[in-house]
Design a protein around this motif. Structure first.
Motif, PDB file in Angstrom:
ATOM      1  N   ASP A  52       0.876  -1.169   0.000  1.00 23.36           N
ATOM      2  CA  ASP A  52       0.000   0.000   0.000  1.00 23.36           C
ATOM      3  C   ASP A  52       0.918   1.225   0.000  1.00 23.36           C
ATOM      4  N   LEU A  53       1.081   1.809  -1.169  1.00 24.18           N
ATOM      5  CA  LEU A  53       2.047   2.893  -1.358  1.00 24.18           C
ATOM      6  C   LEU A  53       1.727   4.105  -0.482  1.00 24.18           C
ATOM      7  N   ASP A  54       0.461   4.512  -0.434  1.00 19.13           N
ATOM      8  CA  ASP A  54       0.085   5.699   0.339  1.00 19.13           C
ATOM      9  C   ASP A  54       0.321   5.506   1.835  1.00 19.13           C
ATOM     10  N   SER A  55       0.011   4.317   2.330  1.00 18.91           N
ATOM     11  CA  SER A  55       0.216   4.047   3.747  1.00 18.91           C
ATOM     12  C   SER A  55       1.706   4.035   4.087  1.00 18.91           C
ATOM     13  N   ALA A  56       2.517   3.454   3.199  1.00 20.26           N
ATOM     14  CA  ALA A  56       3.961   3.424   3.435  1.00 20.26           C
ATOM     15  C   ALA A  56       4.539   4.840   3.440  1.00 20.26           C
ATOM     16  N   VAL A  57       4.094   5.673   2.508  1.00 23.25           N
ATOM     17  CA  VAL A  57       4.582   7.055   2.444  1.00 23.25           C
ATOM     18  C   VAL A  57       4.124   7.835   3.676  1.00 23.25           C
ATOM     19  N   LYS A  58       2.893   7.596   4.147  1.00 26.14           N
ATOM     20  CA  LYS A  58       2.397   8.266   5.360  1.00 26.14           C
ATOM     21  C   LYS A  58       3.294   7.953   6.548  1.00 26.14           C
ATOM     22  N   TRP A  59       3.686   6.668   6.712  1.00 24.56           N
ATOM     23  CA  TRP A  59       4.554   6.300   7.823  1.00 24.56           C
ATOM     24  C   TRP A  59       5.952   6.898   7.654  1.00 24.56           C
ATOM     25  N   LEU A  60       6.428   6.978   6.409  1.00 24.10           N
ATOM     26  CA  LEU A  60       7.735   7.619   6.181  1.00 24.10           C
ATOM     27  C   LEU A  60       7.680   9.103   6.536  1.00 24.10           C
ATOM     28  N   HIS A  61       6.561   9.775   6.201  1.00 26.38           N
ATOM     29  CA  HIS A  61       6.395  11.192   6.559  1.00 26.38           C
ATOM     30  C   HIS A  61       6.361  11.381   8.074  1.00 26.38           C
ATOM     31  N   ASN A  62       5.810  10.398   8.786  1.00 21.75           N
ATOM     32  CA  ASN A  62       5.718  10.497  10.250  1.00 21.75           C
ATOM     33  C   ASN A  62       7.016  10.115  10.945  1.00 21.75           C
ATOM     34  N   GLY A  63       8.042   9.738  10.180  1.00 21.11           N
ATOM     35  CA  GLY A  63       9.351   9.491  10.766  1.00 21.11           C
ATOM     36  C   GLY A  63       9.695   8.031  10.993  1.00 21.11           C
ATOM     37  N   ALA A  64       8.925   7.106  10.434  1.00 26.92           N
ATOM     38  CA  ALA A  64       9.249   5.691  10.596  1.00 26.92           C
ATOM     39  C   ALA A  64      10.531   5.371   9.832  1.00 26.92           C
ATOM     40  N   GLN A  65      11.395   4.572  10.445  1.00 20.10           N
ATOM     41  CA  GLN A  65      12.660   4.200   9.827  1.00 20.10           C
ATOM     42  C   GLN A  65      12.562   2.769   9.291  1.00 20.10           C
ATOM     43  N   PRO A  66      12.752   2.573   7.991  1.00 20.88           N
ATOM     44  CA  PRO A  66      12.694   1.201   7.459  1.00 20.88           C
ATOM     45  C   PRO A  66      13.988   0.444   7.744  1.00 20.88           C
ATOM     46  N   ALA A  70      13.390  -3.845   4.343  1.00 24.23           N
ATOM     47  CA  ALA A  70      12.167  -3.082   4.090  1.00 24.23           C
ATOM     48  C   ALA A  70      12.466  -1.865   3.214  1.00 24.23           C
ATOM     49  N   LYS A  71      13.638  -1.273   3.399  1.00 25.93           N
ATOM     50  CA  LYS A  71      14.026  -0.126   2.577  1.00 25.93           C
ATOM     51  C   LYS A  71      14.179  -0.550   1.117  1.00 25.93           C
ATOM     52  N   ALA A  72      14.767  -1.729   0.893  1.00 31.46           N
ATOM     53  CA  ALA A  72      14.906  -2.235  -0.476  1.00 31.46           C
ATOM     54  C   ALA A  72      13.535  -2.484  -1.100  1.00 31.46           C
ATOM     55  N   ILE A  73      12.605  -3.017  -0.324  1.00 31.47           N
ATOM     56  CA  ILE A  73      11.254  -3.275  -0.839  1.00 31.47           C
ATOM     57  C   ILE A  73      10.535  -1.966  -1.137  1.00 31.47           C
ATOM     58  N   LEU A  74      10.647  -0.984  -0.231  1.00 28.02           N
ATOM     59  CA  LEU A  74      10.007   0.313  -0.452  1.00 28.02           C
ATOM     60  C   LEU A  74      10.604   1.018  -1.668  1.00 28.02           C
ATOM     61  N   SER A  75      11.902   0.878  -1.858  1.00 32.06           N
ATOM     62  CA  SER A  75      12.553   1.470  -3.017  1.00 32.06           C
ATOM     63  C   SER A  75      12.097   0.786  -4.295  1.00 32.06           C
ATOM     64  N   TYR A  76      11.964  -0.519  -4.258  1.00 33.21           N
ATOM     65  CA  TYR A  76      11.551  -1.307  -5.420  1.00 33.21           C
ATOM     66  C   TYR A  76      10.148  -0.931  -5.879  1.00 33.21           C
ATOM     67  N   LYS A  77       9.269  -0.636  -4.920  1.00 31.58           N
ATOM     68  CA  LYS A  77       7.889  -0.298  -5.257  1.00 31.58           C
ATOM     69  C   LYS A  77       7.668   1.204  -5.452  1.00 31.58           C
ATOM     70  N   GLY A  78       8.660   2.035  -5.178  1.00 34.19           N
ATOM     71  CA  GLY A  78       8.558   3.465  -5.441  1.00 34.19           C
ATOM     72  C   GLY A  78       8.105   4.304  -4.265  1.00 34.19           C
ATOM     73  N   ALA A  79       8.000   3.735  -3.073  1.00 29.43           N
ATOM     74  CA  ALA A  79       7.548   4.494  -1.911  1.00 29.43           C
ATOM     75  C   ALA A  79       8.590   5.538  -1.508  1.00 29.43           C
ATOM     76  N   LEU A  80       9.854   5.180  -1.571  1.00 31.80           N
ATOM     77  CA  LEU A  80      10.900   6.147  -1.210  1.00 31.80           C
ATOM     78  C   LEU A  80      10.964   7.298  -2.209  1.00 31.80           C
ATOM     79  N   LEU A  81      10.735   6.992  -3.496  1.00 25.46           N
ATOM     80  CA  LEU A  81      10.724   8.057  -4.506  1.00 25.46           C
ATOM     81  C   LEU A  81       9.554   9.003  -4.259  1.00 25.46           C
ATOM     82  N   LYS A  82       8.385   8.449  -3.954  1.00 31.05           N
ATOM     83  CA  LYS A  82       7.223   9.302  -3.687  1.00 31.05           C
ATOM     84  C   LYS A  82       7.467  10.160  -2.455  1.00 31.05           C
ATOM     85  N   HIS A  83       8.076   9.579  -1.418  1.00 29.33           N
ATOM     86  CA  HIS A  83       8.413  10.351  -0.210  1.00 29.33           C
ATOM     87  C   HIS A  83       9.374  11.495  -0.565  1.00 29.33           C
TER      88      HIS A  83
END
Length: 193
Positions: A52-66, A70-83
């Motif tokens: 869930d891209l939006d939920s992952a980005v919301k947690w990244l905005h709130n300061g969650a550390q992958p 998990a960072k590799a997975i978020l990068s693969y799906k584009g969550a880190l780019l959206k953040h």
């Protein structure tokens, strides 16, 4: 409270299946979590990731550390780019439309690479299957040829013995016919009387 985005293991022994979760850093690996963000299945090739891209980005905005994985997975799906792009929007360097366009082109290119890998894997599997089938056909052809050769050798070995038997039968055959003829006449006489 420090929040981590990490993997939570599920599945059976030798067949792992992971949930991507946002959890308190002090909680156990498979313990209580705040929110389930997605799933990760490394058993398939390529690995199946549902996020869930939006939920992952919301947690990244709130300061969650992958974590690293998990960072590799978020990068693969584009969550880190959206953040990252959302940070550019907050600073005024980009507009929302520009950020959405950049994310869409990146996701399209990424899906093209994944599809190319899947096609390459299916082609490689088909080639391996065809090669194995051809090798099996060659082995079967060799077996048939060997069986035919063995049968021909057996017939060739049996032919001289058959010729010897025919010669012996040819020498004894007139004698046998002469002996049978009088016996047949005697049988006819006994049946008439």
């Amino acid at each position: 409270m420090s929040v981590k985005i990490r993997l939570q293991r599920h599945g059976k022994k030798g067949k792992p299946f992971y949930w991507v979760v946002a959890a308190d850093a002090r909680s156990k690996r498979d313990g209580k979590y705040l929110e389930k963000i997605g799933t990760y299945n490394p058993n398939t090739n390529p690995a199946t990731i549902d996020l869930d891209l939006d939920s992952a980005v919301k947690w990244l905005h709130n300061g969650a550390q992958p974590t690293d994985t998990a960072k590799a997975i978020l990068s693969y799906k584009g969550a880190l780019l959206k953040h990252h792009l959302d940070g550019g929007i907050r600073k005024g360097a980009l507009t929302q439309e520009q950020a959405d366009a950049k994310l869409a082109t990146w996701l399209e290119a990424k899906s093209g690479k994944v599809d190319a890998k899947k096609e390459g894997l299916t082609k490689a599997q088909a080639d391996a299957k065809a090669k194995a089938f051809k090798a099996e056909q060659d082995v079967n052809a060799k077996r048939l040829a060997a069986a035919a050769q063995a049968e021909a050798d057996a017939i060739a070995a049996a032919t001289p013995a058959i010729e010897e038997v025919e010669e012996v039968v040819a020498e004894e055959a007139p004698v046998a016919e002469v002996e049978e003829t009088p016996a047949a006449e005697e049988n006819n006489e006994t049946t008439e009387a």
